[in-house]
Design a protein around this motif. Structure first.
Motif, short mmCIF file in Angstrom:
data_model
loop_
_atom_site.label_atom_id
_atom_site.label_comp_id
_atom_site.label_asym_id
_atom_site.label_seq_id
_atom_site.Cartn_x
_atom_site.Cartn_y
_atom_site.Cartn_z
N TYR A 212 0.84 -1.20 0.00
CA TYR A 212 0.00 0.00 0.00
C TYR A 212 0.88 1.25 0.00
N LEU A 213 0.51 2.22 -0.81
CA LEU A 213 1.15 3.53 -0.79
C LEU A 213 0.14 4.50 -0.19
N LEU A 214 0.36 4.85 1.07
CA LEU A 214 -0.55 5.74 1.78
C LEU A 214 0.02 7.15 1.78
N TYR A 215 -0.77 8.09 1.29
CA TYR A 215 -0.37 9.49 1.24
C TYR A 215 -1.18 10.27 2.29
N VAL A 216 -0.50 10.85 3.25
CA VAL A 216 -1.17 11.73 4.22
C VAL A 216 -0.70 13.15 3.94
N HIS A 217 -1.64 13.96 3.44
CA HIS A 217 -1.33 15.34 3.05
C HIS A 217 -1.81 16.29 4.15
N ILE A 218 -0.90 17.08 4.71
CA ILE A 218 -1.23 17.97 5.81
C ILE A 218 -1.03 19.43 5.39
N ALA A 219 -1.98 20.28 5.74
CA ALA A 219 -1.95 21.69 5.37
C ALA A 219 -0.60 22.33 5.73
N ASP A 220 -0.01 23.03 4.76
CA ASP A 220 1.28 23.71 4.97
C ASP A 220 1.02 25.10 5.56
N VAL A 221 0.70 25.13 6.83
CA VAL A 221 0.34 26.38 7.51
C VAL A 221 1.55 27.30 7.64
N ASP A 279 3.38 -2.79 4.08
CA ASP A 279 3.13 -4.14 3.57
C ASP A 279 1.88 -4.75 4.22
N SER A 280 1.60 -6.00 3.90
CA SER A 280 0.35 -6.65 4.34
C SER A 280 0.32 -6.97 5.82
N THR A 281 1.44 -6.77 6.52
CA THR A 281 1.47 -6.98 7.97
C THR A 281 1.36 -5.66 8.74
N GLY A 282 1.33 -4.55 8.01
CA GLY A 282 1.25 -3.24 8.66
C GLY A 282 2.61 -2.60 8.88
N LYS A 283 3.68 -3.24 8.43
CA LYS A 283 5.02 -2.68 8.60
C LYS A 283 5.26 -1.58 7.57
N ILE A 284 5.79 -0.46 8.04
CA ILE A 284 6.12 0.66 7.13
C ILE A 284 7.51 0.39 6.58
N LEU A 285 7.57 0.04 5.30
CA LEU A 285 8.82 -0.36 4.66
C LEU A 285 9.70 0.82 4.30
N SER A 286 9.08 1.90 3.84
CA SER A 286 9.82 3.10 3.45
C SER A 286 8.89 4.30 3.55
N HIS A 287 9.46 5.47 3.50
CA HIS A 287 8.65 6.69 3.55
C HIS A 287 9.37 7.84 2.87
N ASP A 288 8.61 8.86 2.56
CA ASP A 288 9.19 10.08 1.99
C ASP A 288 8.37 11.27 2.49
N ILE A 289 9.07 12.34 2.80
CA ILE A 289 8.42 13.56 3.30
C ILE A 289 8.77 14.70 2.36
N HIS A 290 7.78 15.40 1.85
CA HIS A 290 8.07 16.45 0.87
C HIS A 290 6.99 17.52 0.83
#
Length: 623
Positions: A212-221, A279-290
């Motif tokens: 899964y590629l989950l994108y959480v977009h947060i307001a750039d206040v 992944d399918s176990t809920g482990k966060i394999l990688s991430h990116d912040i931008h």
């Protein structure tokens, strides 16, 4: 007096309504008789002389010799007028004495008004405190008077300073350079039906590996609220938005909170995105912040989306249905992979119409609520871990492990229900408590476990979050309404530019301390206003019978909570069948003659006797 004095000490003076008080020193608590207080008011810092031990009567005694600093400079209260003068009766429980006001110092205030009085002369051994009315907060017949007075007593203001509003109306233009463009993606928000400020939006995909590629977009206040600006200074001062049943006291002006920063549908908005591969176990394999830009496709509502997912009915939501199914799938995976505590205590929903409470209900916590909660938790811990390993100044959300004494008490309480609490009491693991909560889904057990916990707070030290069982955790996802999130965004943006962050050490520390302080103020205000509204509402049901659960037992009475979260007290002196003895270790009261027991978690039938909204009290009698 005639008592010989010795040994100078200092501390905070805690005054009783009858005039005497106590000063807590490093070694012990010192009793101060009324005639020896030197006019000290509650919470004042004082110097005292300790009397010789042979003059004590059962406890250390002393006399106030000087007042180091005053706790109260202004007092909020009700004006009680007389011919030629008046008194302000404090609303604040911390202020134990009335303030005398001369007629010429009353201004436009009238008897019964809620006022702010500035203390001009502090009390002495012979005179009362004296002051001048500087503001009429609410007139005597104002239905919202108690609430307005509470807000003012907490030092909060609904209106923003002119310079802050000027900055809010003259914000800089949007610059998209260097941002990842998500405007064509299926980005949307999911919030409550009454929400107006949207901090977060989400989107989801699956990659070729099936992750899964989950994108959480947060307001750039922080793009608009620049470091050191009037907007930033005011946001720091407020620390958090305060949510009351009939209004919001926002951290930022409406032009930002509901406008340019809010991720409203159909408009371009600047964001910071945390992209996680899971992944399918809920482990966060990688991430990116931008840095990013989004254009929300839909403004979705919790209950509507819960209906869609629970009924598997996509009508009206065809454009987001496949994404919602994928999100639901990931939510259950993330939830299953978590070892933290999940209390799910009932939360009140108070509905107002024309200034009156029309209903008090329990907030529904359904799949859409849980979905957003899990996604925000994932983003918050990912951001916290990332910056922990960067070894830079940061603001963490921390929750210390429970105090051993509290765990010993909890073990004894659980034993009454036949529930074992295993492990060392000075090092209980969250999973141990989580298993109890899972196996015994009883509200009262959840409540007592929650009461055994420490309070979470903000810190620059990453000591972990016990309740969530996370070694790294922060608040990143709500910069419109929480200052720590705003500070974290500022650190993220500097880090993305590769800039030196050493200057943020003092700023992060100040943000953590101020935000922890203001969070406490906000929670106290929200709780007190909720009590007022519930007391106002229950008066509509005077003499009506309800079934409830005993939620607390004290030496004065038994607290009973109804199904809709309204709580009242059955006073001990109203129990006529026997004299009841309070047993604090077993959370119960037991009849001296009949041996009848009132214990935590027990169901009882009560009748509504009455309520006092001003005192925030509700009285029940047992049927």
């Amino acid at each position: 007096m005639g008592k010989k004095k010795t040994r100078a000490l200092s501390g905070q003076f805690n005054k009783h309504t009858r005039g005497f008080g106590f000063v807590r020193t490093e070694d012990f608590e010192v009793y101060i008789a009324k005639e020896n207080t030197l006019g000290a008011m509650n919470k004042d810092m004082v110097s005292i002389d300790l009397f010789p031990e042979y003059l004590w009567q059962d406890r250390p005694e002393g006399i106030v010799t000087s007042i180091l600093s005053r706790a109260s400079k202004e007092v909020v209260g009700t004006l009680q007028g007389h011919r030629g003068f008046a008194f302000v009766i404090p609303d604040e429980r911390d202020v134990k004495e009335d303030i005398f006001v001369k007629k010429e110092n009353m201004g436009l205030a009238k008897a019964g008004d809620k006022v702010l009085v500035k203390i001009t002369n502090y009390p002495s051994r012979k005179t009362k405190a004296e002051g001048v009315v500087t503001e009429v907060i609410a007139r005597a017949k104002d239905d919202q008077g108690e609430e307005k007075a509470l807000i003012r007593a907490k030092g909060l203001k609904e209106k923003f300073p002119k310079e802050v509003l000027r900055e809010a109306r003259n914000l800089k233009e949007m610059d998209l350079e260097g941002r990842v463009d998500y405007r064509k993606d299926n980005v949307f928000t999911i919030d409550g039906a009454d929400s107006k400020d949207f901090d977060d939006a989400v989107s989801i995909k699956k990659n070729e590996e099936g992750n899964y590629l989950l994108y959480v977009h947060i307001a750039d206040v922080t793009y608009y609220v620049e470091d050191g600006s009037a907007l930033d200074t005011e946001a720091f001062k407020r620390g958090t938005s305060v949510y009351l049943p009939d209004k919001v006291i926002p951290m930022l002006p409406e032009e930002l909170s509901n406008g340019i920063c809010s991720l409203n549908p159909g408009v371009d908005r600047l964001t910071i995105t945390c992209l996680m591969e899971i992944d399918s176990t809920g482990k966060i394999l990688s991430h990116d912040i931008h840095n990013s830009v989004v254009n929300s496709k839909r403004r979705l509502v919790y209950n509507e989306i819960s209906d869609v997912l629970e009924k598997k009915d996509p009508i009206g939501f065809e454009d987001v249905y496949d994404d919602l199914l994928l999100m639901e799938e990931l939510t259950y995976i993330l939830r299953k992979s978590r070892a933290g505590l999940d209390f799910e205590l009932p939360e009140s929903k108070i509905t107002m119409e024309d200034g009156k409470v029309v209903s008090v209900d329990v907030v529904e916590r359904r799949i859409a609520n849980i979905l957003i909660e899990e996604f925000m938790l994932a983003a918050n811990r990912t951001i916290a871990e990332h910056f922990y390993w960067m070894n830079v100044p940061f603001v963490y959300r921390v929750h210390e492990k429970p105090d051993m004494e509290k765990m010993v008490e909890l073990k004894a309480f659980l034993a009454m229900f036949g529930i074992p609490l295993k492990g060392k009491m000075d090092n209980i693991h969250p999973s141990t408590l989580a298993k109890i909560l899972e196996d015994y889904d009883v509200s009262i057990i959840k409540t007592v476990i929650l009461r055994s916990m420490q309070k979470a707070y903000y810190s620059t030290d990453c000591i972990g979050h016990f309740g969530l069982a996370y070694p790294y955790y922060c608040h990143f996802t709500s910069p419109i309404r929480r200052y720590p999130d705003l500070m974290i965004h500022r650190i993220i943006k500097k880090a993305l530019l590769g800039e030196d962050l050493s200057s943020f050490e003092a700023k992060a520390q100040a943000a953590a301390e101020q935000s922890s302080k203001m969070e406490k103020v906000a929670l106290e205000l929200e709780r007190d206003v909720e009590k007022i509204k519930k007391a106002q509402y229950i008066l509509n049901f005077k003499n009506r019978k309800f079934e409830g659960v005993i939620s607390g037992v004290t030496e004065y009475g038994i607290y009973v909570e109804l199904e809709n979260t309204i709580e009242g007290m059955v006073r001990m002196d109203s129990l006529k069948d026997d004299f009841y003895i309070y047993d604090p270790k077993r959370y119960r009261a037991i009849g001296e003659r009949t041996r009848k027991v009132y214990a935590l978690g027990q169901r009882v039938l009560i009748r509504v006797k009455g309520a006092n909204p001003k005192a925030r009290q509700i009285d029940f009698v047992e049927e």
